[in-house]
Write an enzyme that holds these catalytic residues in place. Structure first.
Site, PDB file in Angstrom:
ATOM      1  N   GLU A 293       0.796  -1.227   0.000  1.00 18.79           N
ATOM      2  CA  GLU A 293       0.000   0.000   0.000  1.00 18.79           C
ATOM      3  C   GLU A 293       0.831   1.280   0.000  1.00 18.79           C
ATOM      4  O   GLU A 293       0.532   2.210   0.741  1.00 18.79           O
ATOM      5  CB  GLU A 293      -0.929  -0.030   1.213  1.00 18.79           C
ATOM      6  CG  GLU A 293      -0.232   0.013   2.596  1.00 18.79           C
ATOM      7  CD  GLU A 293       0.152  -1.342   3.179  1.00 18.79           C
ATOM      8  OE1 GLU A 293       0.360  -2.295   2.407  1.00 18.79           O
ATOM      9  OE2 GLU A 293       0.260  -1.436   4.417  1.00 18.79           O
ATOM     10  N   HIS A 317      -8.179  -3.937  -1.121  1.00 15.67           N
ATOM     11  CA  HIS A 317      -7.407  -4.061   0.114  1.00 15.67           C
ATOM     12  C   HIS A 317      -6.348  -2.945   0.214  1.00 15.67           C
ATOM     13  O   HIS A 317      -6.275  -2.239   1.224  1.00 15.67           O
ATOM     14  CB  HIS A 317      -6.756  -5.442   0.174  1.00 15.67           C
ATOM     15  CG  HIS A 317      -5.917  -5.682   1.383  1.00 15.67           C
ATOM     16  ND1 HIS A 317      -6.372  -6.376   2.486  1.00 15.67           N
ATOM     17  CD2 HIS A 317      -4.644  -5.316   1.679  1.00 15.67           C
ATOM     18  CE1 HIS A 317      -5.420  -6.414   3.402  1.00 15.67           C
ATOM     19  NE2 HIS A 317      -4.352  -5.785   2.932  1.00 15.67           N
ATOM     20  N   GLU A 318      -5.563  -2.798  -0.828  1.00 14.79           N
ATOM     21  CA  GLU A 318      -4.501  -1.785  -0.764  1.00 14.79           C
ATOM     22  C   GLU A 318      -5.090  -0.373  -0.700  1.00 14.79           C
ATOM     23  O   GLU A 318      -4.568   0.496  -0.003  1.00 14.79           O
ATOM     24  CB  GLU A 318      -3.525  -1.930  -1.949  1.00 14.79           C
ATOM     25  CG  GLU A 318      -2.897  -3.326  -2.119  1.00 14.79           C
ATOM     26  CD  GLU A 318      -2.321  -3.941  -0.843  1.00 14.79           C
ATOM     27  OE1 GLU A 318      -1.939  -3.189   0.071  1.00 14.79           O
ATOM     28  OE2 GLU A 318      -2.275  -5.191  -0.744  1.00 14.79           O
ATOM     29  N   HIS A 321      -6.065   0.505   2.791  1.00 16.83           N
ATOM     30  CA  HIS A 321      -4.942   0.938   3.633  1.00 16.83           C
ATOM     31  C   HIS A 321      -4.748   2.461   3.605  1.00 16.83           C
ATOM     32  O   HIS A 321      -4.075   3.007   4.477  1.00 16.83           O
ATOM     33  CB  HIS A 321      -3.641   0.281   3.173  1.00 16.83           C
ATOM     34  CG  HIS A 321      -3.368  -1.069   3.774  1.00 16.83           C
ATOM     35  ND1 HIS A 321      -3.326  -1.291   5.127  1.00 16.83           N
ATOM     36  CD2 HIS A 321      -3.079  -2.262   3.182  1.00 16.83           C
ATOM     37  CE1 HIS A 321      -3.027  -2.579   5.350  1.00 16.83           C
ATOM     38  NE2 HIS A 321      -2.879  -3.192   4.184  1.00 16.83           N
ATOM     39  N   GLU A 340      -3.809  -4.456   9.427  1.00 14.90           N
ATOM     40  CA  GLU A 340      -4.287  -5.453   8.464  1.00 14.90           C
ATOM     41  C   GLU A 340      -5.701  -5.951   8.749  1.00 14.90           C
ATOM     42  O   GLU A 340      -6.455  -6.234   7.826  1.00 14.90           O
ATOM     43  CB  GLU A 340      -3.312  -6.632   8.387  1.00 14.90           C
ATOM     44  CG  GLU A 340      -1.928  -6.259   7.847  1.00 14.90           C
ATOM     45  CD  GLU A 340      -1.922  -5.678   6.437  1.00 14.90           C
ATOM     46  OE1 GLU A 340      -2.919  -5.849   5.706  1.00 14.90           O
ATOM     47  OE2 GLU A 340      -0.915  -5.036   6.070  1.00 14.90           O
ATOM     48  N   ASP A 395       8.181  -9.918  10.473  1.00 19.08           N
ATOM     49  CA  ASP A 395       7.571 -10.795   9.472  1.00 19.08           C
ATOM     50  C   ASP A 395       6.777 -11.940  10.103  1.00 19.08           C
ATOM     51  O   ASP A 395       5.805 -12.427   9.523  1.00 19.08           O
ATOM     52  CB  ASP A 395       8.688 -11.437   8.647  1.00 19.08           C
ATOM     53  CG  ASP A 395       8.623 -10.978   7.206  1.00 19.08           C
ATOM     54  OD1 ASP A 395       8.075  -9.883   6.975  1.00 19.08           O
ATOM     55  OD2 ASP A 395       9.124 -11.716   6.345  1.00 19.08           O
ATOM     56  N   TYR A 403      -4.799 -10.557   9.868  1.00 14.68           N
ATOM     57  CA  TYR A 403      -5.725 -10.257   8.771  1.00 14.68           C
ATOM     58  C   TYR A 403      -7.147 -10.721   9.084  1.00 14.68           C
ATOM     59  O   TYR A 403      -8.090  -9.944   9.047  1.00 14.68           O
ATOM     60  CB  TYR A 403      -5.252 -10.939   7.480  1.00 14.68           C
ATOM     61  CG  TYR A 403      -4.034 -10.310   6.850  1.00 14.68           C
ATOM     62  CD1 TYR A 403      -2.762 -10.575   7.351  1.00 14.68           C
ATOM     63  CD2 TYR A 403      -4.143  -9.466   5.760  1.00 14.68           C
ATOM     64  CE1 TYR A 403      -1.634 -10.007   6.772  1.00 14.68           C
ATOM     65  CE2 TYR A 403      -3.016  -8.891   5.174  1.00 14.68           C
ATOM     66  CZ  TYR A 403      -1.768  -9.168   5.685  1.00 14.68           C
ATOM     67  OH  TYR A 403      -0.657  -8.596   5.112  1.00 14.68           O
TER      68      TYR A 403
HETATM   69  N1  BES Z   1       0.927  -4.434   3.816  1.00 16.51           N
HETATM   70  C1  BES Z   1       0.699  -5.725   3.272  1.00 16.51           C
HETATM   71  C2  BES Z   1       1.958  -6.404   2.815  1.00 16.51           C
HETATM   72  C3  BES Z   1       3.027  -6.600   3.878  1.00 16.51           C
HETATM   73  C4  BES Z   1       2.711  -6.871   5.197  1.00 16.51           C
HETATM   74  C5  BES Z   1       4.348  -6.547   3.521  1.00 16.51           C
HETATM   75  C6  BES Z   1       3.726  -7.042   6.147  1.00 16.51           C
HETATM   76  C7  BES Z   1       5.349  -6.719   4.462  1.00 16.51           C
HETATM   77  C8  BES Z   1       5.035  -6.963   5.778  1.00 16.51           C
HETATM   78  C9  BES Z   1      -0.310  -5.681   2.122  1.00 16.51           C
HETATM   79  O1  BES Z   1      -1.321  -4.748   2.290  1.00 16.51           O
HETATM   80  C10 BES Z   1      -0.976  -7.014   2.046  1.00 16.51           C
HETATM   81  O2  BES Z   1      -1.615  -7.365   2.990  1.00 16.51           O
HETATM   82  N2  BES Z   1      -0.831  -7.732   0.938  1.00 16.51           N
HETATM   83  C11 BES Z   1      -1.434  -9.029   0.728  1.00 16.51           C
HETATM   84  C12 BES Z   1      -2.655  -8.932  -0.150  1.00 16.51           C
HETATM   85  C13 BES Z   1      -3.941  -8.773   0.566  1.00 16.51           C
HETATM   86  C14 BES Z   1      -5.091  -8.823  -0.426  1.00 16.51           C
HETATM   87  C15 BES Z   1      -4.162  -9.725   1.687  1.00 16.51           C
HETATM   88  C16 BES Z   1      -0.452  -9.907  -0.012  1.00 16.51           C
HETATM   89  O3  BES Z   1       0.570  -9.399  -0.457  1.00 16.51           O
HETATM   90  O4  BES Z   1      -0.719 -11.090  -0.176  1.00 16.51           O
HETATM   91 ZN    ZN Z   2      -2.606  -5.253   3.871  1.00 16.40          ZN
END
Ligand code: BES
Ligand code: ZN
Length: 620
Positions: A293, A317-318, A321, A340, A395, A403
């Site tokens: 995002e 989703h993005e 954010h 999230e 991580d 989520y």
């Molecule tokens: N912000 C996250 C990606 C992220 C989280 C990167 C933690 C590094 C550390 C992003 O918004 C996200 O959640 N992406 C998901 C997609 C979403 C539809 C669930 C993904 O990349 O799978």
């Molecule tokens: Zn996210």
């Protein structure tokens, strides 16, 4: 004087000996910031507020080099501390208003595998700027330098991924989400390429190869982002558009046509979009996430370009954010669920607005399955919404607890007080906390006062936040009309009586995923091969469907028959969410040797984030 001496000694002690590996805030004994265990920085004493970044990109050396000029605000602090990781610092200057800058000696902390290295710069009372001359390492964790062969136009490409704590590997920065900064940047690129950032962006390539950027709204450091490649822009609406490599850009603009409706729905629900433009950058397939995002410019995997817009909930989703995360930000990575969980809830509200209730019900059902899978796998403490990630990589918190359990809490609260009141609550929450950060405790206090008490509710938030599992107050698992039909088709098929004539032409990706996930792993492999004959799932151009199919196949044993297709997928795509279950299934089903062979070929093409996870998983 005595105090200064004490500080000097404890500092020396720290830098020479005490900053051992998992000491996240080794300077606490001299009262440096202790509220974020993933940052060495000391914003309470001295805060870097605005960045002027001047960098040149070198695709041969795989480096960015130049200067970071920080405006600093402090009240007589003796030093300012930045986070860095693998940065080669060549010179540091300090500057006072109306005076010339002057070079100064600085100190570097002992490197920590996970957190990098503190950079400590002494301050004088009148110093209001710090200028850091530096170069990134070719192995900088945030950055991926792609070979021309990894892009669709055979031109080089570079992009960054900052979340959670990787921005420090390309910018010396006070890298805590509790901090906010504004920035401007000048980026020099090779002439045939174009740079974009999480900022106001150019629309066209220019012949000077120099691009300037401005991000006037304060953002947390993990949202700093850059990409350089052979890019074209195409508008979708007045405020929205897409950047992609030339061959993808028209396709992407069509795929994301719904984004204006999504924006309208989100603004109706949660208030005016606070970031000006909303553009999407489509990256090469090695991008380690589905989406990121980055403000004003969402970064997205090309694997959502499937032709029927059936994966655009990722864009919802993005976009969500923009409120939850970017406008109101988790104060530490222990509070990640606030980013999230709220976003996942809003994502589905947006999808309900643009695609209807039946569609949203499918997303909710798949989400509930994801949550159950993670609950089956995770230790109890990792099932709490509020995490304790001290000494661990942030991580580790990226699970469906944040989520899906987070989203389920929001949904449950919505039903507890009624939709209208809950929408008003969230709108006010974003309004009162805009451009600020929030801890879980602050959220609980705010929700208690503004949501629960006014509605005479004694809802137990603690049972969600500091306890494992799904609390008894949770909504029952959702049902989906569209999925009921899928269930009955699957059952008939597994029974194997007659091969049913599938009515799958109206299926979106969601139905396919639900269909595939519902097979028992011990289903007759021959039945799976029959499905493959008819539906060519093993060579599906839809990565989401292909990945689900490969996982089932691997767990079933039928995977052995389609290993070449699985290998091609693993080499081409770097999205961690797809790769982890596939390598894991291979490992658990006696294919570790094959998995390692494939990984050896694929690894050079993966981003560091993906490599880190797979190295661990496969013991490489
Ligand atoms: N912000 C996250 C990606 C992220 C989280 C990167 C933690 C590094 C550390 C992003 O918004 C996200 O959640 N992406 C998901 C997609 C979403 C539809 C669930 C993904 O990349 O799978
Ligand atoms: Zn996210």
């Amino acid at each position: 004087m005595k105090y200064t001496f004490f500080l000097f000694v404890s500092l020396l002690f720290c830098f020479v000996s005490a900053c051992d590996t998992d000491q996240a805030t080794p300077l606490t004994d001299i009262s440096v910031s202790s509220h974020d265990v993933h940052s060495f920085s000391n914003p309470e004493q001295a805060r870097a507020t605005h960045l002027n970044l001047e960098l040149a990109t070198d695709f041969e050396a795989k480096t960015l080099s130049g200067t970071a000029t920080w405006d600093v605000s402090h009240d007589g602090a003796r030093w300012i501390i930045f986070d860095t990781d693998e940065l080669k610092i060549t010179k540091v200057e300090v500057k006072a208003k109306d005076k010339a800058s002057k070079e100064i000696d600085y100190m570097l902390g002992k490197p920590n595998d996970m957190l990098g290295r503190a950079l400590q710069v002494p301050l004088m009372p009148d110093v209001d700027q710090v200028i850091i001359h530096y170069e990134t390492s070719p192995t900088a964790e945030a950055l991926q330098w792609l070979e021309p062969s990894q892009t669709s136009t055979s031109k080089p490409f570079m992009f960054s991924q900052g979340q959670a704590i990787l921005t420090r590997s390309w910018v010396p920065i006070q890298d805590s989400p509790s901090n906010r900064i504004t920035y401007e940047a000048t980026i020099k690129t090779p002439k045939e390429l174009m740079a974009v950032m999480s900022a106001e962006n150019p629309r066209e390539r220019n012949d000077s190869g120099v691009y300037t950027f401005r991000m006037p709204q304060p953002i947390p450091p993990y949202l700093m982002a850059i990409a350089v490649g052979n890019l074209r822009f195409k508008a979708i609406g007045d405020q929205t558009g897409v950047y992609a490599e030339p061959g993808n850009v028209d396709f992407a603009a069509r795929e994301f046509a719904q984004v204006d409706d999504m924006m309208e729905a989100a603004e109706r629900l949660y208030g005016a979009y606070p970031w000006g433009r909303y553009d999407i950058l489509v990256l090469p397939p090695s991008f380690p996430f589905g989406g990121m995002e980055n403000p004003k410019l969402t970064f997205a995997t090309p694997t959502i370009l499937v032709g029927d817009s059936s994966l655009t909930s990722l864009i919802a989703h993005e976009l969500a954010h923009s409120w939850s995360g970017n406008l109101v930000t988790n104060a530490t990575w222990d509070d990640f669920w606030l980013n999230e969980g709220t976003t996942t809830y809003i994502e589905r509200r947006i999808m309900e607005e643009v695609s209807g209730r039946d569609y949203a019900d499918m997303l909710l059902t798949l989400g509930r399955q994801d949550l159950q899978d993670d609950l089956d796998d995770l230790d109890e403490v990792d099932q709490h919404l509020r995490l304790d990630l001290k000494g661990r990589n942030p991580d580790d918190g990226m699970t469906d607890i944040a989520y899906e359990k987070g989203s389920l809490l929001m949904q449950t609260l919505e039903v507890e007080v009624g939709r209208e009141k809950f929408d008003a609550f969230l709108r006010n929450y974003f309004g009162t906390h805009q451009f600020q950060t929030i801890t879980t405790d602050q959220f609980v206090a705010y929700a208690t006062r503004n949501l629960l008490e006014p509605n005479n509710s004694n809802f137990d938030l603690g049972a969600w936040i500091d306890a494992p599992g799904i609390p008894s107050s949770a909504l029952a698992a959702p049902t989906s009309k569209r999925f009921e039909q899928v269930d009955s088709l699957r059952t008939t098929f597994i029974a194997g009586e007659i091969f049913p004539k599938f009515t799958t032409s109206s299926w979106s990706t969601n139905e396919w995923l639900y269909f595939i996930r519902g097979f028992p792993v011990n289903v007759d492999g021959y039945r799976l091969s029959q499905l493959d004959k008819i539906y060519k799932l093993k060579s599906s151009g839809n990565a989401e469907i292909a990945a689900a199919w490969y996982e089932l196949a691997l767990r079933n044993g039928y995977g052995n028959d389609i290993l070449p297709e699985i290998e091609a997928f693993l080499v081409r795509i770097g999205r961690r969410k797809f790769l982890t279950p596939l390598y894991r299934a291979m490992k658990e089903r006696g294919l570790l040797t094959q998995a390692k062979e494939i990984y050896a070929k694929a690894r050079p093409g993966y981003h560091a984030v993906t490599r880190g996870t797979m190295d661990n998983l496969l013991g490489v």
